[in-house]
Design a protein around this motif. Structure first.
Motif, PDB file in Angstrom:
ATOM      1  N   THR A 186       0.850  -1.185   0.000  1.00 48.59           N
ATOM      2  CA  THR A 186       0.000   0.000   0.000  1.00 48.59           C
ATOM      3  C   THR A 186       0.887   1.237   0.000  1.00 48.59           C
ATOM      4  O   THR A 186       2.051   1.178   0.394  1.00 48.59           O
ATOM      5  CB  THR A 186      -0.926   0.063   1.239  1.00 48.59           C
ATOM      6  N   ASP A 241      -3.779   2.067  -3.359  1.00 48.63           N
ATOM      7  CA  ASP A 241      -4.771   2.482  -2.372  1.00 48.63           C
ATOM      8  C   ASP A 241      -5.093   1.319  -1.442  1.00 48.63           C
ATOM      9  O   ASP A 241      -4.653   0.185  -1.657  1.00 48.63           O
ATOM     10  CB  ASP A 241      -6.039   2.962  -3.080  1.00 48.63           C
ATOM     11  N   SER A 242      -5.873   1.604  -0.423  1.00 48.43           N
ATOM     12  CA  SER A 242      -6.206   0.575   0.571  1.00 48.43           C
ATOM     13  C   SER A 242      -6.997  -0.580  -0.043  1.00 48.43           C
ATOM     14  O   SER A 242      -7.002  -1.682   0.496  1.00 48.43           O
ATOM     15  CB  SER A 242      -7.009   1.195   1.721  1.00 48.43           C
TER      16      SER A 242
END
Length: 200
Positions: free
Chosen positions: A20, A102-103
């Motif tokens: 991430t 991104d997460s």
């Protein structure tokens, strides 16, 4: 993952780490290569001003031992031409080259992630702020006078806070032990003695 060792079976858990945030780009073999990224960005930084230097970076086969000469050339170009332009080109290329995961696992170019973050109003966005102190310099000077001096350089070390002569003695020990270079030691000693006023 099951493995066999000395005719006995063992079970080992394999932990999968999710990437991430900012990530190094993948090379043409699919691996995340800092060497490839470094060469790409360094070459792009001087492409407009010195295409031959950029091409030399790309053609360097022994980066581990040869990178320094290209960085030296880059510094020479900055000194002789337009350092700001070189820095801007390099930074822009880094934004285009690096990725951001991104997460949810989605990877996008870093520049796109930064643009998206600018428009966010939650904790994931970027904001500019200003922190103002309320301690007036007159009060700071008065507090310093009550201690016999103004603000002092303090260095935390092994559970203690070193300052004044104690700090100077520790700096001398660091020099003898080869932990610190002389120029760094002189700078710190200067903040303790001759240039103590700089701590204000």
């Amino acid at each position: 993952l099951r493995i066999s060792l000395l005719n006995r079976s063992f079970t080992s858990l394999v932990m999968v780490v999710r990437e991430t945030g900012v990530v190094i780009p993948r090379d043409n073999k699919g691996a995340r290569s800092s060497v490839s990224a470094a060469k790409h960005i360094l070459a792009a930084s001087v492409e407009a001003l010195a295409p031959n230097a950029a091409e030399a970076v790309r053609k360097e086969k022994n980066w581990r031992y040869g990178y320094y000469k290209h960085h030296f050339t880059n510094l020479e170009l900055q000194a002789k031409t337009d350092a700001v332009a070189i820095a801007r080109e390099g930074l822009a290329e880094a934004h285009r080259t690096f990725g951001f995961i991104d997460s949810d696992g989605t990877e996008v170019p870093l520049w796109r992630a930064m643009e998206a973050a600018k428009s966010r109003t939650d904790a994931g966005g970027f904001r500019t702020g200003c922190v103002k102190g309320k301690l007036h310099r007159s009060r700071l000077a008065a507090e310093g006078s009550s201690r016999g001096s103004g603000p002092q350089l303090e260095v935390p070390h092994q559970g203690a806070t070193l300052q004044g002569p104690t700090l100077v003695r520790q700096i001398d020990r660091w020099i003898l032990d080869g932990v610190m270079e002389g120029s760094a030691a002189d700078a710190l000693k200067g903040l303790v003695g001759e240039h103590a006023a700089w701590m204000d």
